[in-house]
Design a protein around this motif. Structure first.
Motif, mmCIF file in Angstrom:
data_model
loop_
_atom_site.group_PDB
_atom_site.id
_atom_site.type_symbol
_atom_site.label_atom_id
_atom_site.label_comp_id
_atom_site.label_asym_id
_atom_site.label_seq_id
_atom_site.Cartn_x
_atom_site.Cartn_y
_atom_site.Cartn_z
ATOM 1 N N GLY A 442 1.054 -0.796 0.382
ATOM 2 C CA GLY A 442 0.241 -0.114 0.262
ATOM 3 C C GLY A 442 0.835 1.135 0.152
ATOM 4 O O GLY A 442 0.647 2.517 -0.609
ATOM 5 N N GLY A 472 -3.153 -3.823 5.098
ATOM 6 C CA GLY A 472 -2.978 -4.919 6.016
ATOM 7 C C GLY A 472 -2.878 -4.009 7.470
ATOM 8 O O GLY A 472 -3.793 -4.890 7.955
ATOM 9 N N MET A 473 -2.174 -3.346 8.038
ATOM 10 C CA MET A 473 -2.502 -3.012 9.500
ATOM 11 C C MET A 473 -3.914 -2.378 9.384
ATOM 12 O O MET A 473 -4.650 -2.762 11.126
ATOM 13 C CB MET A 473 -1.939 -1.776 9.946
ATOM 14 C CG MET A 473 -0.718 -2.047 9.872
ATOM 15 S SD MET A 473 0.042 -1.009 10.258
ATOM 16 C CE MET A 473 0.402 -1.051 11.884
HETATM 17 C C1 LIG Z 1 -1.682 9.456 4.520
HETATM 18 C C2 LIG Z 1 -1.972 8.257 5.217
HETATM 19 N N1 LIG Z 1 -3.227 7.145 4.958
HETATM 20 C C3 LIG Z 1 -4.135 6.033 4.949
HETATM 21 C C4 LIG Z 1 -3.244 5.984 6.321
HETATM 22 C C5 LIG Z 1 -3.824 5.152 7.548
HETATM 23 N N2 LIG Z 1 -3.428 3.848 6.685
HETATM 24 C C6 LIG Z 1 -2.173 3.229 8.180
HETATM 25 S S1 LIG Z 1 -1.885 1.745 7.574
HETATM 26 C C7 LIG Z 1 -2.611 1.528 7.018
HETATM 27 C C8 LIG Z 1 -2.780 0.086 5.679
HETATM 28 C C9 LIG Z 1 -0.269 -0.147 4.901
HETATM 29 O O1 LIG Z 1 -0.969 -1.038 4.298
HETATM 30 P P1 LIG Z 1 0.231 -1.838 3.633
HETATM 31 O O2 LIG Z 1 1.708 -0.059 3.007
HETATM 32 O O3 LIG Z 1 0.434 -2.708 2.755
HETATM 33 O O4 LIG Z 1 1.115 -2.277 4.670
HETATM 34 P P2 LIG Z 1 0.409 -4.043 5.220
HETATM 35 O O5 LIG Z 1 -0.164 -3.043 6.382
HETATM 36 O O6 LIG Z 1 0.093 -4.280 4.656
HETATM 37 O O7 LIG Z 1 1.785 -4.331 5.817
HETATM 38 C C10 LIG Z 1 -3.582 2.754 5.860
HETATM 39 C C11 LIG Z 1 -3.892 2.525 4.676
HETATM 40 C C12 LIG Z 1 -1.900 6.377 6.737
HETATM 41 N N3 LIG Z 1 -1.559 5.939 7.830
HETATM 42 N N4 LIG Z 1 -1.543 7.482 6.893
#
Ligand SMILES: Cc1ncc(C[n+]2csc(CCOP(=O)(O)OP(=O)(O)O)c2C)c(N)n1
Length: 544
Positions: A442, A472-473
């Motif tokens: 993401g 995922g988080m």
């Molecule tokens: C600018 C912004 N938008 C949304 C979020 C909310 N957010 C925190 S963690 C996350 C998911 C991250 O996904 P990924 O990078 O695929 O890592 P994963 O959690 O799957 O390991 C989101 C959408 C954020 N922290 N910052």
């Protein structure tokens, strides 16, 4: 006396202030400054693919090196794009110089329908600025940049902005010879008052089991050595905040690990001490279990900022002063009294430290061999720039950080898309140091276009993409708190390896920790960036 343009005065002022790099994208309103940069013999400019990344890069440059970089933006969309990165820098107390440009003076804030105009631009940016100034005369450029950098270099470091209308850049100005022409802004270290130092030293001497809580102020003040000396003299374990990670080497016997919301519970550790010395931290929510700590009777706080010292958890003894100077003064006072416990921790606190470390270790779980593959194969001074992800959250509290300024993370503002541009900024600052970025799938696509920047400037940063095809988080939270109703979290991703190749970068897939070690080793020796995809099958629970 030579006549030069305002734009040339901007660049000469940057040179005088020791700024040697400018990140940004050219456009109508900042072209005179880009033109002056083009003619400058050594100030570098780096063109990026989005202004958000320019701000992150300047932030990463400062976090890694302690030096300030400039961001040169357009008015309107240029500054609003940069806003997010500046917000992260503001939140994490990192200095960045924004040179926001502006429409011609006569039209500012008139909403006449000019290209890029943004009413109240200066004020709109002020929530993420320590200092803001609009320059309305070319003769003021030199002093305005100086004033901004005095603010950025002293007290609590944070972003500062100078707004320069386009016609001011084109006006002519005498150089040198501007009245009251400034010299480069210097950092002045002010120690806390002697009586307060002595009082704090007495309290610490009388404590049986003191604990130190070290924040980012220790890093920005370059006070790691003084902190470790004092900790050893007192036999005080050191818990760091995220921004304070690296203020004590992660393998030092007194290091506890990082306090963060996704780390282990710090409350038992804090409850076991009889004196708490907090340095350079504002006690934010995520690092204090929402301020629910059971504080000892003796609490001492050092902060350079008289406003911060009152924030959140109230402390009994408050020392307003530079962390390095004040820690050294306390240490000297204790030495003069012959106090030296040689790093020996009181038994109850030692046990609590072990308990906290064990809880952090237990969190690492299935990511353990990956964490070891990374840490064992990276030199101690490697700079890691990570995004929030399940993978990194698992190991973040305990991943050994050995040196200050080597762990970059969006602690405060929590911005996804941080890791890649911040890593590139760090690499631009310290080209000979290994720098690694770690993103989820993401996060990667928030700022992954900067792969083009990394290829253009041949920045050989390994970029790990831990790919679970999900936010995922958030998906985990939907699993645990929303009855497995998965909404807006499943992602359809590109093939990251082919994507890397399309950008002209290297791209490989690592399916085992051994393959990761090999890929990272190759990437650090490569001539350009490498995307290393780690496919990660997370267990989400029942799909509905
Ligand atoms: C600018 C912004 N938008 C949304 C979020 C909310 N957010 C925190 S963690 C996350 C998911 C991250 O996904 P990924 O990078 O695929 O890592 P994963 O959690 O799957 O390991 C989101 C959408 C954020 N922290 N910052």
């Amino acid at each position: 006396m030579a006549k030069i343009t305002g734009a040339q005065a901007v660049v000469k002022s940057l040179e005088r202030e020791g700024i040697d790099i400018v990140f940004g994208i050219p456009g109508n309103h900042n072209m005179p400054i880009f033109d002056a940069l083009y003619r400058h013999p050594h100030i570098k400019h780096m063109v990026v693919r989005h202004e958000q990344a320019a701000a992150f890069m300047a932030d990463g440059y400062a976090r890694a090196s302690g030096k300030i970089a400039a961001v040169l933006s357009l008015p309107g969309p240029g500054v609003t794009n940069a806003y997010t990165g500046l917000g992260e820098a503001y939140s994490d107390s990192s200095p960045v110089l924004l040179m926001a440009t502006q429409v011609n003076r006569a039209y500012i804030d008139q909403d006449k329908g000019l290209l890029h105009e943004l009413s109240n631009q200066l004020e709109a940016l002020s929530p993420v600025m320590k200092y803001s100034e609009r320059v309305t005369e070319a003769s003021e450029i030199s002093n305005a940049i100086h004033r901004a950098l005095v603010e950025a270099r002293n007290g609590r470091p944070r972003p500062v902005q100078i707004e320069i209308p386009r016609d001011v850049q084109l006006d002519s100005v005498d150089w040198p010879g501007v009245p009251g022409q400034a010299s480069a802004a210097q950092r002045k270290r002010v120690c806390a008052p002697a009586e307060a130092v002595e009082a704090a030293a007495r309290m610490l001497r009388d404590a049986e089991s003191p604990l130190i809580y070290a924040g980012g102020g220790v890093i920005s003040s370059e006070a790691g050595r003084e902190l470790v000396h004092l900790a050893e003299r007192l036999g005080a374990p050191v818990l760091t905040t995220g921004m304070g990670a690296g203020s004590i080497p992660g393998d030092h016997p007194l290091a506890c690990g990082v306090a963060w919301i996704a780390s282990a519970d710090i409350r038992p550790l804090v409850a076991a001490c009889d004196a708490l010395l907090a340095v350079g931290t504002r006690f934010n929510e995520a690092m204090t279990h929402a301020w629910s700590l059971d504080l000892p009777t003796v609490t001492i706080r050092i902060d350079v900022d008289p406003v911060e010292i009152e924030r959140n958890l109230p402390m009994k003894e408050k020392l307003v002063g530079d962390a390095k100077a004040t820690l050294a003064a306390i240490d000297e006072q204790l030495a003069a009294w012959g106090e030296d416990r040689g790093g020996k921790v009181a038994p109850r606190l030692a046990a609590a430290r072990e308990g906290f470390r064990a809880a952090l270790e237990a969190k690492v779980g299935s990511t353990r061999p990956w964490m070891d593959a990374l840490r064992d194969n990276l030199p101690r001074d490697t700079i890691i720039s990570a995004d929030m992800s399940l993978f990194w959250a698992d190991m973040l509290g305990i991943f050994p950080v050995y040196e200050p300024r080597t762990m970059l993370f969006p602690w405060g503002y929590g911005t996804l898309g941080f890791s890649i541009p911040e890593a590139l900024g760090a690499k631009a600052a310290l080209p000979d140091r290994p720098v690694v970025a770690i993103a989820g799938d993401g996060a990667f696509l928030f700022t992954g276009a900067e792969l083009a920047t990394a290829v253009k400037y041949r920045l050989n940063v390994p970029i790990l993409v831990v790919n679970n095809d999900a936010y995922g988080m958030i998906k985990v939270q939907q699993r645990d708190q929303y009855d497995e109703q998965f909404v807006a979290v499943d992602l359809e991703n590109p093939d990251f390896v082919r994507l890397a190749h399309a950008f002209g970068a290297h791209g490989v897939r690592a399916t085992t920790p051994e393959a990761l070690s090999e890929a990272v080793g190759n990437a650090l020796g490569a001539d350009k960036p490498t995307v290393i995809e780690i496919p990660w099958g997370w267990t989400w629970g029942a799909e509905k």
